[in-house]
Design a protein around this motif. Structure first.
Motif, PDB file in Angstrom:
ATOM      1  N   PHE A 266       2.093  -0.094  10.895  1.00  0.00           N
ATOM      2  CA  PHE A 266       2.077  -0.472  12.309  1.00  0.00           C
ATOM      3  C   PHE A 266       2.209   0.746  13.216  1.00  0.00           C
ATOM      4  N   ALA A 267       3.118   1.641  12.865  1.00  0.00           N
ATOM      5  CA  ALA A 267       3.420   2.771  13.755  1.00  0.00           C
ATOM      6  C   ALA A 267       2.325   3.829  13.762  1.00  0.00           C
ATOM      7  N   TYR A 268       1.700   4.083  12.598  1.00  0.00           N
ATOM      8  CA  TYR A 268       0.751   5.191  12.501  1.00  0.00           C
ATOM      9  C   TYR A 268      -0.575   4.819  11.816  1.00  0.00           C
ATOM     10  N   GLY A 269      -0.743   3.548  11.475  1.00  0.00           N
ATOM     11  CA  GLY A 269      -1.920   3.181  10.708  1.00  0.00           C
ATOM     12  C   GLY A 269      -1.901   3.795   9.323  1.00  0.00           C
ATOM     13  N   ASP A 270      -0.705   4.062   8.814  1.00  0.00           N
ATOM     14  CA  ASP A 270      -0.525   4.731   7.524  1.00  0.00           C
ATOM     15  C   ASP A 270      -0.599   3.686   6.416  1.00  0.00           C
ATOM     16  N   SER A 271      -1.779   3.134   6.248  1.00  0.00           N
ATOM     17  CA  SER A 271      -1.953   2.001   5.349  1.00  0.00           C
ATOM     18  C   SER A 271      -3.421   1.890   4.952  1.00  0.00           C
ATOM     19  N   VAL A 272      -3.657   1.373   3.765  1.00  0.00           N
ATOM     20  CA  VAL A 272      -5.018   1.078   3.305  1.00  0.00           C
ATOM     21  C   VAL A 272      -5.040  -0.366   2.808  1.00  0.00           C
ATOM     22  N   PHE A 273      -6.234  -0.962   2.764  1.00  0.00           N
ATOM     23  CA  PHE A 273      -6.298  -2.360   2.330  1.00  0.00           C
ATOM     24  C   PHE A 273      -7.615  -2.668   1.643  1.00  0.00           C
TER      25      PHE A 273
ATOM     26  N   ALA B 200      -8.429   5.242  -5.177  1.00  0.00           N
ATOM     27  CA  ALA B 200      -9.020   6.418  -4.534  1.00  0.00           C
ATOM     28  C   ALA B 200      -8.542   6.533  -3.091  1.00  0.00           C
ATOM     29  N   SER B 201      -8.454   5.407  -2.391  1.00  0.00           N
ATOM     30  CA  SER B 201      -7.984   5.411  -1.000  1.00  0.00           C
ATOM     31  C   SER B 201      -6.548   5.910  -0.921  1.00  0.00           C
ATOM     32  N   MET B 202      -5.707   5.456  -1.844  1.00  0.00           N
ATOM     33  CA  MET B 202      -4.309   5.874  -1.849  1.00  0.00           C
ATOM     34  C   MET B 202      -4.196   7.372  -2.132  1.00  0.00           C
ATOM     35  N   ARG B 203      -5.039   7.873  -3.030  1.00  0.00           N
ATOM     36  CA  ARG B 203      -5.006   9.313  -3.317  1.00  0.00           C
ATOM     37  C   ARG B 203      -5.453  10.119  -2.103  1.00  0.00           C
ATOM     38  N   ILE B 204      -6.502   9.666  -1.431  1.00  0.00           N
ATOM     39  CA  ILE B 204      -6.977  10.363  -0.238  1.00  0.00           C
ATOM     40  C   ILE B 204      -5.880  10.391   0.830  1.00  0.00           C
ATOM     41  N   MET B 205      -5.113   9.304   0.937  1.00  0.00           N
ATOM     42  CA  MET B 205      -4.031   9.210   1.916  1.00  0.00           C
ATOM     43  C   MET B 205      -2.739   9.868   1.412  1.00  0.00           C
ATOM     44  N   ARG B 206      -2.794  10.485   0.249  1.00  0.00           N
ATOM     45  CA  ARG B 206      -1.656  11.196  -0.345  1.00  0.00           C
ATOM     46  C   ARG B 206      -0.445  10.276  -0.515  1.00  0.00           C
ATOM     47  N   MET B 207      -0.733   9.041  -0.942  1.00  0.00           N
ATOM     48  CA  MET B 207       0.332   8.105  -1.257  1.00  0.00           C
ATOM     49  C   MET B 207       0.695   8.236  -2.730  1.00  0.00           C
ATOM     50  N   GLU B 208       1.934   7.941  -3.046  1.00  0.00           N
ATOM     51  CA  GLU B 208       2.388   7.979  -4.433  1.00  0.00           C
ATOM     52  C   GLU B 208       2.076   6.643  -5.086  1.00  0.00           C
TER      53      GLU B 208
ATOM     54  N   ARG C 180      -9.922 -15.749  -0.086  1.00  0.00           N
ATOM     55  CA  ARG C 180     -10.057 -14.376   0.407  1.00  0.00           C
ATOM     56  C   ARG C 180      -8.665 -13.758   0.474  1.00  0.00           C
ATOM     57  N   VAL C 181      -8.452 -12.725  -0.323  1.00  0.00           N
ATOM     58  CA  VAL C 181      -7.150 -12.065  -0.394  1.00  0.00           C
ATOM     59  C   VAL C 181      -7.218 -10.736   0.350  1.00  0.00           C
ATOM     60  N   ARG C 182      -6.215 -10.491   1.165  1.00  0.00           N
ATOM     61  CA  ARG C 182      -6.069  -9.172   1.795  1.00  0.00           C
ATOM     62  C   ARG C 182      -4.893  -8.477   1.132  1.00  0.00           C
ATOM     63  N   PHE C 183      -5.189  -7.398   0.443  1.00  0.00           N
ATOM     64  CA  PHE C 183      -4.183  -6.624  -0.286  1.00  0.00           C
ATOM     65  C   PHE C 183      -3.997  -5.307   0.458  1.00  0.00           C
ATOM     66  N   ALA C 184      -2.855  -5.193   1.144  1.00  0.00           N
ATOM     67  CA  ALA C 184      -2.582  -3.999   1.958  1.00  0.00           C
ATOM     68  C   ALA C 184      -1.446  -3.195   1.342  1.00  0.00           C
ATOM     69  N   VAL C 185      -1.630  -1.886   1.294  1.00  0.00           N
ATOM     70  CA  VAL C 185      -0.614  -0.950   0.811  1.00  0.00           C
ATOM     71  C   VAL C 185      -0.223  -0.044   1.973  1.00  0.00           C
TER      72      VAL C 185
END
Length: 281
Positions: free
Chosen positions: A23-30, A52-60, A89-94
């Motif tokens: 919410f604060a920074y858009g620091d999320s992928v889905f 791949a998205s999580m790696r690009i965003m440097r998430m653990e 339809r599932v929305r899976f957000a990290v």
């Protein structure tokens, strides 16, 4: 029912902190995932795109995030919502766990899964009028960040408002080089004779799941020649067909752009092949 970081709770009890980094920074992928009768469509592609998205965003990435674990979580939340024998339809957000400002305090993540029912189990061709226009107020940046599904969708939101205000069904987005990148909610394909063209990922194109499936289908179809190359706005009115792809609708033919009206013959043929692949996959 919602899966909040592995816990199944009622939607009324699924609360996120106001300091949540998504919410604060858009620091999320889905990922938007289609589940038919308890079976995840194109799961392997969704899984690898999310990783791949999580790696690009440097998430653990947690060690528990195996394909088997996440597949079980997705199927479970579908079942909890009594949709295991329907289309869902599932929305899976990290999202990265809270803490810090632009510089995160941690790279650890949490996740949430929500689900809604869909009308059709397989893709149907929408033959109703579907008019589009270019959205030129803001541009998509060509580069790696634009290829992932992050929560930073400001251009898509503003373009959608523009489309609604001007009675268009969709808009096409441009990058900073003035090349056509994609639609507001999916990838773009252009048909001219036997040639099918779509913009390359290097133009800032979302690495779409249905885009990937269609590329594989077209390459195996002798009737068509595939080209991944930049598309100029001037090419749009010269095309025989335009169509938009995403996981929700499959293939959406465009009927009109400015003064040009389009056919949907190739879109119909490819949609049939896509449904076969979805059933077999």
């Amino acid at each position: 029912m919602i899966n909040l970081n592995g816990n199944i709770v009622q939607d009324s009890e699924a609360n996120l902190s106001v300091l949540n980094r998504g919410f604060a920074y858009g620091d999320s992928v889905f990922e938007t995932i289609r589940v038919i009768n308890g079976k995840i469509m194109f799961w392997e592609d969704h899984y690898f795109r999310m990783m791949a998205s999580m790696r690009i965003m440097r998430m653990e990435i947690p060690s528990s995030f195996s394909p088997e674990f996440l597949e079980k979580e997705i199927v479970s939340i579908v079942e909890k919502n009594d949709l295991n024998e329907k289309a869902a339809r599932v929305r899976f957000a990290v999202y990265r766990q809270e803490g810090g400002f632009y510089t995160p305090a941690t790279r650890e993540i949490a996740y949430v899964m929500t689900v809604v029912e869909m009308e059709n189990s397989f893709y149907l061709l929408n033959t109703e009028d579907y008019e589009i226009e270019l959205f030129k107020d803001h541009y998509v940046g060509s580069g790696l960040l634009s290829t992932i599904k992050s929560n930073n969708r400001a251009v898509n939101v503003l373009g959608s408002i523009y489309a609604k205000e001007n009675d268009y069904h969709n808009c096409l987005l441009l990058n900073e080089k003035k090349s056509v990148v994609e639609a507001l909610n999916g990838n773009l394909f252009l048909v001219s004779g036997s040639k099918i063209k779509t913009p390359p990922l290097t133009d800032g194109v979302l690495n779409g799941i249905i885009r990937k499936q269609l590329l594989e289908i077209i390459k195996k179809t002798e009737d068509y020649e595939l080209e991944e190359a930049s598309i100029s706005p001037f090419e749009l009115q010269k095309a025989d067909e335009l169509f938009i792809t995403n996981i929700a609708v499959g293939i959406q033919p465009v009927s009109k752009y400015r003064k040009k009206h389009y056919e949907s013959t190739v879109a119909k043929s490819l949609l049939s092949k896509l449904n076969v692949k979805a059933r077999l996959g």
